[in-house]
Write an enzyme that holds these catalytic residues in place. Structure first.
Site, PDB file in Angstrom:
ATOM      1  N   HIS A 232      -4.726   4.303   7.999  1.00 58.67           N
ATOM      2  CA  HIS A 232      -5.647   4.257   6.852  1.00 58.67           C
ATOM      3  C   HIS A 232      -5.943   5.677   6.380  1.00 58.67           C
ATOM      4  CE1 HIS A 232      -9.866   2.834   5.292  1.00 58.67           C
ATOM      5  NE2 HIS A 232      -8.997   2.954   4.318  1.00 58.67           N
TER       6      HIS A 232
ATOM      7  N   ASN B 172     -15.083   1.766   6.612  1.00 59.35           N
ATOM      8  CA  ASN B 172     -15.685   0.879   5.598  1.00 59.35           C
ATOM      9  C   ASN B 172     -16.797   0.004   6.159  1.00 59.35           C
ATOM     10  OD1 ASN B 172     -14.385   1.760   3.295  1.00 59.35           O
ATOM     11  ND2 ASN B 172     -12.522   0.644   3.838  1.00 59.35           N
TER      12      ASN B 172
HETATM   13  N1  NAD Z   1      -7.817   3.475  -3.615  1.00 56.94           N
HETATM   14  C1  NAD Z   1      -8.415   3.897  -2.499  1.00 56.94           C
HETATM   15  O1  NAD Z   1      -9.340   4.727  -2.532  1.00 56.94           O
HETATM   16  C2  NAD Z   1      -7.916   3.409  -1.150  1.00 56.94           C
HETATM   17  C3  NAD Z   1      -8.314   4.109  -0.004  1.00 56.94           C
HETATM   18  C4  NAD Z   1      -7.797   3.711   1.238  1.00 56.94           C
HETATM   19  C5  NAD Z   1      -6.967   2.610   1.308  1.00 56.94           C
HETATM   20  N2  NAD Z   1      -6.610   1.921   0.185  1.00 56.94           N
HETATM   21  C6  NAD Z   1      -5.680   0.791   0.327  1.00 56.94           C
HETATM   22  O2  NAD Z   1      -4.388   1.228  -0.095  1.00 56.94           O
HETATM   23  C7  NAD Z   1      -3.661   0.125  -0.643  1.00 56.94           C
HETATM   24  C8  NAD Z   1      -3.214   0.483  -2.053  1.00 56.94           C
HETATM   25  O3  NAD Z   1      -4.350   0.744  -2.843  1.00 56.94           O
HETATM   26  P1  NAD Z   1      -4.239   1.545  -4.225  1.00 56.94           P
HETATM   27  O4  NAD Z   1      -5.616   1.920  -4.589  1.00 56.94           O
HETATM   28  O5  NAD Z   1      -3.178   2.600  -4.098  1.00 56.94           O
HETATM   29  O6  NAD Z   1      -3.708   0.384  -5.196  1.00 56.94           O
HETATM   30  P2  NAD Z   1      -3.002   0.524  -6.626  1.00 56.94           P
HETATM   31  O7  NAD Z   1      -3.355  -0.699  -7.376  1.00 56.94           O
HETATM   32  O8  NAD Z   1      -3.266   1.873  -7.220  1.00 56.94           O
HETATM   33  O9  NAD Z   1      -1.427   0.480  -6.270  1.00 56.94           O
HETATM   34  C9  NAD Z   1      -0.810  -0.639  -5.713  1.00 56.94           C
HETATM   35  C10 NAD Z   1       0.685  -0.577  -6.035  1.00 56.94           C
HETATM   36  O10 NAD Z   1       1.343  -1.604  -5.286  1.00 56.94           O
HETATM   37  C11 NAD Z   1       2.402  -2.096  -6.062  1.00 56.94           C
HETATM   38  N3  NAD Z   1       2.857  -3.380  -5.556  1.00 56.94           N
HETATM   39  C12 NAD Z   1       2.271  -4.610  -5.705  1.00 56.94           C
HETATM   40  N4  NAD Z   1       3.044  -5.542  -5.087  1.00 56.94           N
HETATM   41  C13 NAD Z   1       4.111  -4.897  -4.534  1.00 56.94           C
HETATM   42  C14 NAD Z   1       5.240  -5.323  -3.790  1.00 56.94           C
HETATM   43  N5  NAD Z   1       5.448  -6.612  -3.480  1.00 56.94           N
HETATM   44  N6  NAD Z   1       6.130  -4.395  -3.399  1.00 56.94           N
HETATM   45  C15 NAD Z   1       5.950  -3.092  -3.720  1.00 56.94           C
HETATM   46  N7  NAD Z   1       4.911  -2.637  -4.445  1.00 56.94           N
HETATM   47  C16 NAD Z   1       3.999  -3.522  -4.834  1.00 56.94           C
HETATM   48  C17 NAD Z   1       1.806  -2.164  -7.479  1.00 56.94           C
HETATM   49  O11 NAD Z   1       2.836  -2.223  -8.452  1.00 56.94           O
HETATM   50  C18 NAD Z   1       1.005  -0.846  -7.516  1.00 56.94           C
HETATM   51  O12 NAD Z   1       1.784   0.213  -8.048  1.00 56.94           O
HETATM   52  C19 NAD Z   1      -4.601  -1.083  -0.570  1.00 56.94           C
HETATM   53  O13 NAD Z   1      -4.321  -1.798   0.611  1.00 56.94           O
HETATM   54  C20 NAD Z   1      -5.979  -0.432  -0.509  1.00 56.94           C
HETATM   55  O14 NAD Z   1      -6.934  -1.249   0.131  1.00 56.94           O
HETATM   56  C21 NAD Z   1      -7.062   2.306  -1.042  1.00 56.94           C
END
Ligand code: NAD
Length: 295
Positions: free
Chosen positions: A139, A189
């Protein structure tokens, strides 16, 4: 370990790819959306420019980092030759289970499969694979190239060997890994999101306004950002989803989301990404917004 794949090229995926590539790893960046991949490379390039301007890396480092990243829209091809996959696709249980089934089928049998999930159970994700000992949470925090912490989450079946490899690997990326067990919200979280929810309740019950609540926490507790502004940055929909995971996972009413948060998400006010949350971000100006009117 030299070759890795990152699934999802959004906010977190591009930061994770950037970080591994900067430290000399060959990164296959995979997204179902070709435009998202293009945007990710542009973002990584801009973020590297910022590092060059600050003097933390050279132009040559920038080129080497970009050369270490290849883009793929096909998961099977992208994961074929890697030793580690870091999944950072959209936060959705069914989607993650589908991706991990595919990873189990297409990645090398000894490859480690990590998820960057903010809240979904690693044990649950591991249960759809035939290699629970090699499934782990990695994470990262946003923005990944800047933030030091990696919360390393051991699922019920994760082996000591997998945990040690991921802890050492995180250190090689210049990060500070912390090992935690797999319970709802992990550590980060479980503590942060209830604090944000309490800040929203404080607004909802008209104890104080948006700016006042954030100022108390910034100046009184030395937080770099107030909890309401932080919620806007995380995304109010994401905060709500994590509260639901805590509420379901522990069955404890103390995690019930504030009705104001539910209303705001239902109305489409998701924070920075939608242009409005507890603050309005139109025209680059941050102003406390309508949320105060609900109170
Ligand atoms: N944004 C934050 O601050 C944060 C912090 C820590 C963890 N996370 C976690 O990280 C992960 C991603 O979050 P994010 O904010 O980058 O999301 P985001 O929406 O910015 O990006 C997600 C990406 O995944 C792609 N995607 C969807 N289905 C897919 C598939 N089957 N194969 C390949 N790509 C696919 C989408 O096209 C998109 O580009 C989540 O699990 C989230 O909980 C987010």
């Amino acid at each position: 370990m030299k070759n890795i794949a990152v699934i999802g090229s959004g906010t977190m995926g591009n930061g994770i790819a950037h970080t591994f590539a900067q430290f000399g790893f060959q990164v296959n960046l995979i997204d179902i959306n070709a435009e998202a991949l293009e945007r990710a490379i542009t973002t990584i390039s801009k973020n590297l420019d910022r590092q060059v301007t600050k003097g933390t890396i050279t132009e040559a480092d920038k080129s080497a980092t970009l050369n270490n990243i290849l883009s793929f829209t096909d998961l099977q091809t992208g994961v074929a030759n890697v030793d580690l996959v870091v999944e950072a696709a959209t936060e959705n249980l069914d989607l993650k289970l589908k991706i991990f089934k595919e990873l189990d089928a297409f990645a090398k049998p000894n490859a480690i499969l990590a998820s960057n999930t903010s809240s979904i159970s690693i044990t649950k994700i591991a249960s759809v694979t035939g290699r629970g000992d090699k499934v782990i949470g990695m994470h990262f925090m946003n923005p990944v190239p800047v933030m030091k912490l990696v919360e390393v989450i051991r699922g019920y079946a994760t082996s000591n060997e997998t945990t040690e490899i991921v802890m050492e690997l995180s250190k090689k990326l210049g990060k500070a890994p912390v090992e935690v067990n797999d319970y709802p919200g992990f550590v980060a979280n479980r503590i942060l999101i209830p604090m944000i929810n309490e800040a929203i309740y404080t607004l909802y019950e008209n104890v104080a306004g948006v700016e006042e609540i954030d100022t108390v926490m910034k100046l009184g507790m030395a937080h770099p950002m107030g909890p309401l502004q932080l919620a806007d940055f995380i995304g109010l929909d994401v905060c709500l989803a994590i509260l639901r995971v805590l509420q379901d996972g522990f069955g404890n009413p103390k995690y019930a989301p504030c009705p104001l948060l539910v209303n705001m998400v239902t109305a489409g006010n998701k924070g920075v990404k939608s242009g409005e949350g507890f603050y309005n971000y139109a025209n680059g100006v941050k102003e406390a917004t309508v949320a105060a009117k609900f109170s």
